[in-house]
Design a protein around this motif. Structure first.
Motif, mmCIF file in Angstrom:
data_model
loop_
_atom_site.group_PDB
_atom_site.id
_atom_site.type_symbol
_atom_site.label_atom_id
_atom_site.label_comp_id
_atom_site.label_asym_id
_atom_site.label_seq_id
_atom_site.Cartn_x
_atom_site.Cartn_y
_atom_site.Cartn_z
ATOM 1 N N ALA A 155 -3.161 4.990 -3.543
ATOM 2 C CA ALA A 155 -4.258 5.833 -3.057
ATOM 3 C C ALA A 155 -3.779 7.281 -3.169
ATOM 4 O O ALA A 155 -2.677 7.605 -2.736
ATOM 5 N N PHE A 186 0.848 -1.192 0.000
ATOM 6 C CA PHE A 186 0.000 0.000 0.000
ATOM 7 C C PHE A 186 0.884 1.241 0.000
ATOM 8 O O PHE A 186 1.769 1.383 0.853
ATOM 9 N N LEU A 216 -0.024 -7.998 3.351
ATOM 10 C CA LEU A 216 -0.147 -6.582 3.013
ATOM 11 C C LEU A 216 0.778 -5.764 3.911
ATOM 12 O O LEU A 216 0.809 -5.970 5.127
ATOM 13 N N LYS A 253 0.717 5.675 -0.718
ATOM 14 C CA LYS A 253 -0.026 6.880 -1.043
ATOM 15 C C LYS A 253 0.697 7.656 -2.136
ATOM 16 O O LYS A 253 1.926 7.653 -2.207
ATOM 17 N N ARG A 304 -10.404 -0.478 2.372
ATOM 18 C CA ARG A 304 -9.415 -0.661 1.300
ATOM 19 C C ARG A 304 -8.557 -1.895 1.558
ATOM 20 O O ARG A 304 -8.256 -2.663 0.641
ATOM 21 N N MET A 305 -8.159 -2.095 2.821
ATOM 22 C CA MET A 305 -7.358 -3.270 3.148
ATOM 23 C C MET A 305 -8.160 -4.547 2.953
ATOM 24 O O MET A 305 -7.663 -5.531 2.384
ATOM 25 N N THR A 316 -3.492 6.369 7.548
ATOM 26 C CA THR A 316 -2.814 5.516 6.569
ATOM 27 C C THR A 316 -1.363 5.871 6.392
ATOM 28 O O THR A 316 -0.606 5.098 5.835
ATOM 29 N N THR A 346 -8.632 -5.346 -0.796
ATOM 30 C CA THR A 346 -7.402 -5.768 -1.453
ATOM 31 C C THR A 346 -7.011 -7.182 -1.048
ATOM 32 O O THR A 346 -6.647 -8.015 -1.892
ATOM 33 N N PRO A 394 -6.877 6.411 -6.019
ATOM 34 C CA PRO A 394 -6.812 5.393 -7.080
ATOM 35 C C PRO A 394 -6.107 5.839 -8.345
ATOM 36 O O PRO A 394 -5.530 5.021 -9.051
ATOM 37 N N GLN A 427 -6.435 1.339 -4.876
ATOM 38 C CA GLN A 427 -7.087 0.933 -3.641
ATOM 39 C C GLN A 427 -8.559 1.338 -3.737
ATOM 40 O O GLN A 427 -8.881 2.445 -4.163
ATOM 41 N N HIS A 428 -9.447 0.435 -3.329
ATOM 42 C CA HIS A 428 -10.882 0.687 -3.394
ATOM 43 C C HIS A 428 -11.474 0.654 -1.994
ATOM 44 O O HIS A 428 -11.238 -0.284 -1.238
ATOM 45 N N TYR A 469 -0.341 -0.988 -4.668
ATOM 46 C CA TYR A 469 -1.694 -0.424 -4.633
ATOM 47 C C TYR A 469 -1.624 1.048 -4.252
ATOM 48 O O TYR A 469 -1.050 1.410 -3.218
#
Length: 228
Positions: A62, A12, A109, A14, A92-93, A226, A96, A64, A84-85, A60
């Motif tokens: 963020a 993950f 993750l 950003k 999101r976690m 995050t 994924t 998106p 990331q959704h 992934y």
């Protein structure tokens, strides 16, 4: 090195947007330097972990849409870049991890703000899952965790968690017990979270950054669980 098609490492990250990364470091570094530090830690994480073991790595982003920097990281390491959704970090976690688990095999993750985490920690997490654990955590000194691995979906681990507080790991353990899950924990580590953590970093990561002079009564910026 042959990859295990069922073992997936999910990173993950950003997008490096000023004001959105390392907000807790605001008393020590300006917005531009916080972005530069975030980019260095993200690049270092991928250098250490992508391709370092028998797992397939995915990055992934963020928000998106990601960023040119993250796209460049993905190209450099020849790994997929995916969005990331979800409406919050837990969603999101969960999304994924469940997507990865649907492909068969375990998933781990990680974030990008744990400078001392190396491939041996990721390998230990996959080993614990292969040996029968439903989940694995690597707690951090501040009460959170910096790695989570699952062998099966455990959606309760991501709902109504007090993200960004010292209770994250404790609440997660309560959820694991309530679910009857077997889990293991890796040795605790530390993450880059507050100004005092900067003194623990490799000086190379701070090269060229300009620390701010302490300002009495400086108002804190809004926190983002995050990333600092």
């Amino acid at each position: 090195m042959r990859k295990a098609p069922s073992a997936r490492l999910l990173v993950f990250a950003k997008a490096p947007v000023p004001g959105r990364v390392f907000r807790r470091l605001a008393p020590a570094l300006g917005a531009g330097d916080r972005v530069r530090l975030h980019m260095r830690l993200t690049a270092a994480t991928l250098e250490r972990l992508a391709g370092a073991g028998p797992w397939r790595t995915r990055l992934y982003a963020a928000p998106p849409a990601g960023a040119p920097f993250l796209r460049a990281c993905a190209r450099r390491h020849r790994i997929p870049l995916r969005p990331q959704h979800g409406r919050d970090l837990g969603e999101r976690m969960r999304h994924t991890l469940e997507e990865a688990l649907a492909g068969g095999g375990p998933a781990v993750l990680v974030g990008t703000d744990l400078p001392e985490r190396g491939p041996e920690s990721v390998a230990a997490a996959f080993r614990a899952l292969a040996e029968g654990a439903d989940a694995v955590l690597q707690p951090t000194e501040d009460g959170g965790y910096g790695l989570i691995g699952l062998a099966r979906p455990l959606p309760e681990l991501f709902r109504a968690i007090p993200w960004g507080t010292e209770r994250v790991a404790a609440v997660s353990r309560e959820r694991l017990r309530a679910a009857g899950a077997e889990w293991r924990e890796l040795p605790a580590t530390w993450d880059v979270d507050r100004p005092e953590d900067l003194a623990r970093l490799d000086p190379a990561l701070l090269r060229g950054l300009t620390p701010l002079a302490p300002q009495q009564g400086q108002p804190p910026e809004a926190l983002d669980p995050t990333n600092g």
